[in-house]
Design an enzyme around this catalytic site. Structure first.
Site, PDB file in Angstrom:
ATOM      1  N   ARG A 119       0.677  -1.205   0.005  1.00  0.00           N
ATOM      2  CA  ARG A 119      -0.112  -0.045  -0.063  1.00  0.00           C
ATOM      3  C   ARG A 119       0.861   1.414  -0.005  1.00  0.00           C
ATOM      4  O   ARG A 119       0.561   2.238  -0.822  1.00  0.00           O
ATOM      5  CB  ARG A 119      -1.169   0.221   1.160  1.00  0.00           C
ATOM      6  CG  ARG A 119      -1.974  -1.154   1.224  1.00  0.00           C
ATOM      7  CD  ARG A 119      -3.107  -0.889   1.852  1.00  0.00           C
ATOM      8  NE  ARG A 119      -4.398  -1.420   1.785  1.00  0.00           N
ATOM      9  CZ  ARG A 119      -5.506  -1.400   2.513  1.00  0.00           C
ATOM     10  NH1 ARG A 119      -5.662  -0.493   3.382  1.00  0.00           N
ATOM     11  NH2 ARG A 119      -6.541  -2.258   2.105  1.00  0.00           N
ATOM     12  N   GLU A 140     -26.346  -3.138 -22.938  1.00  0.00           N
ATOM     13  CA  GLU A 140     -26.025  -3.278 -24.214  1.00  0.00           C
ATOM     14  C   GLU A 140     -24.693  -4.095 -24.517  1.00  0.00           C
ATOM     15  O   GLU A 140     -24.800  -4.726 -25.377  1.00  0.00           O
ATOM     16  CB  GLU A 140     -25.453  -1.815 -24.901  1.00  0.00           C
ATOM     17  CG  GLU A 140     -26.649  -0.658 -24.831  1.00  0.00           C
ATOM     18  CD  GLU A 140     -26.336   0.688 -25.136  1.00  0.00           C
ATOM     19  OE1 GLU A 140     -27.030   1.616 -24.986  1.00  0.00           O
ATOM     20  OE2 GLU A 140     -25.012   0.812 -25.332  1.00  0.00           O
TER      21      GLU A 140
END
Length: 488
Positions: A119, A140
């Site tokens: 991190r 779609e």
């Protein structure tokens, strides 16, 4: 009153009290689970002294249908050599966080992926899109990819072919990738069912002029958005992805937290709090709708730093042997769909060649933008060809911007209501974007002013040198003439 009736009324009252008590207890439990997760998530947030500085590892959190594919192919693959690209996770299939010299990770995994990353050495970037448009695009694309299977005579044949191809290839198929691993099979099964129904019915049906409501060819949009699959995977998807709470999360409690928030909307504020904080800490937040400005800012904010890092002598950046990546596919989730025809394969090959390897190790930001413009133009042409080829199989369905305008306001209102968290997060992202954009413009102006100032100073120095030279030449000529006159 009849004793039996009294007993029934009493039982109903008791049942109502029990249900009310259970509901209160359930809400209390959910509130405890969600707030506990939010507190721990905020406590674990990356503490960065300067979020504007690119760190060793760039994690592109790719929210589906936001245009992240173009950034990957047309920006990042031109910046990073493949030897520095991490094996992408895509549903935890192949990601190896221990791979040495891993500098770029692009995946649909949610923010919980950072628990597998270093991190303190990771910068996160993402792109968000207007939630209503993203739902349209997801619907779609789900149908577009599923329609490619309609070349098969039936669903059984299509499923077997998909499994056969998956077992033979080392690459990553769309059917392996979140969220398409859920959405495409769902739509594939639905398209075959509707095609079979049409064949058995013959031509005895009334066609609609609305591509989003042609129930004899594809699932209507309104039915799609209210289905449990869409509720769990699509709606508020961007918020859950940034918060690390999708059904593909590495966090053990993600499922419970997500379902509590879906059940009790008032708890959504805690998820938004975490998601907003994570956007605040990101190196870059782009907007699909602000395409040109987002691309320019990405080149200046991210691209410039990548170029600088890769051009700085550093043993940690030395490239590794490309054989390390031989078992991993370079395909992107939006481009690696199951290919069912020659035309589809051709489109995929075009896309692959356009993405290319990192072009020049010492390219400028201007050259990067020029390469991006050429790449995205070719990529859009390939996407258009692939979409046209797919939708021919469910004609007259044809998804266009104009067709979206025919969707009733009632359906749009439902989409907004189902994506309330995403709407709020998107507005927050817009504020971040415009602030970043303003800062980027100021930096550019300062750079221009500095370069202009340097150029102005150089002009002054040049003029001064020229003036001194002319004076020297004049004095030399005068001196020569005096000596000549004395000789005479």
């Amino acid at each position: 009153m009849d004793p039996a009736l009294k007993l029934c009324v009493l039982l109903l009252i008791l049942l109502g009290l029990v249900n009310g008590c259970f509901a209160r207890n359930d809400f209390g439990h959910c509130e405890s689970v969600v707030t506990s997760w939010a507190r721990s998530s905020l406590d674990e947030e990356m503490r960065t002294e300067d979020k504007h500085t690119l760190r060793d590892l760039l994690f592109f959190l790719h929210v589906p249908r936001t245009g992240g594919r173009t950034y990957f192919h047309c920006f990042l693959k031109k910046l990073y050599p493949s030897s520095l690209e991490c094996p992408r996770s895509y549903d935890k299939l192949r990601f190896d966080p221990s791979k040495p010299k891993c500098r770029l990770l692009v995946t649909h995994d949610d923010y919980s992926m950072t628990s597998k990353l270093p991190r303190e050495r990771t910068s996160v970037v993402t792109i968000l899109r207007d939630p209503v448009d993203r739902v349209f695009s997801t619907y779609e694309f789900s149908i577009e990819v599923a329609a490619r299977f309609l070349v098969h005579p039936n669903l059984t044949s299509a499923t077997k072919m998909a499994l056969r191809l998956s077992s033979k290839t080392k690459g990553v198929s769309t059917l392996d990738i979140w969220p398409w691993k859920y959405l495409v099979p769902w739509m594939r099964e639905d398209l075959f069912a509707r095609r079979d129904a049409r064949y058995s019915r013959g031509q005895d049906f009334i066609e609609s002029n609305d591509s989003y409501d042609m129930e004899y060819f594809a699932m209507p949009l309104q039915e799609y958005i209210n289905h449990l699959v869409a509720v769990d995977v699509v709606h508020n998807g961007a918020t859950f992805q940034v918060a690390g709470l999708t059904n593909n999360s590495y966090i053990a409690e993600a499922h419970e937290v997500r379902h509590c928030v879906q059940k009790y909307k008032t708890l959504g504020k805690y998820v938004l709090q975490v998601a907003k904080k994570r956007l605040d800490d990101m190196l870059y937040v782009g907007l699909t709708e602000e395409h040109r400005e987002s691309a320019t800012m990405f080149a200046n904010v991210v691209g410039a730093q990548v170029i600088s890092q890769l051009n700085t002598p550093n043993t940690s950046l030395e490239t590794t042997d490309n054989t390390e990546r031989s078992s991993f596919s370079d395909s992107d989730p939006d481009s690696s769909e199951h290919q069912n025809s020659t035309s589809d394969r051709g489109a995929s090959e075009v896309t692959s060649s356009e993405g290319g390897e990192a072009t020049e190790s010492k390219m400028t930001v201007g050259e990067l933008m020029d390469a991006y413009e050429v790449c995205i133009s070719n990529l859009r042409k390939a996407q258009s060809r692939r979409r046209i080829s797919s939708l021919k199989r469910i004609s007259p369905v044809n998804f266009t911007k104009e067709a979206r305008l025919q969707v009733p306001e009632e359906v749009l209102h439902e989409i907004r209501s189902l994506n309330d968290l995403d709407l709020e997060l998107y507005e927050y992202a817009r504020a971040i974007f415009y602030k970043q954009h303003k800062t980027s413009l100021l930096i550019t102006e300062e750079s221009w002013d500095m370069s202009s100032g340097s150029f102005g100073l150089w002009r002054v120095v040049t003029l001064a040198i020229t003036f001194v030279f002319l004076i020297f030449l004049f004095l030399l000529i005068v001196h020569v003439r005096r000596r000549t006159s004395k000789v005479k």
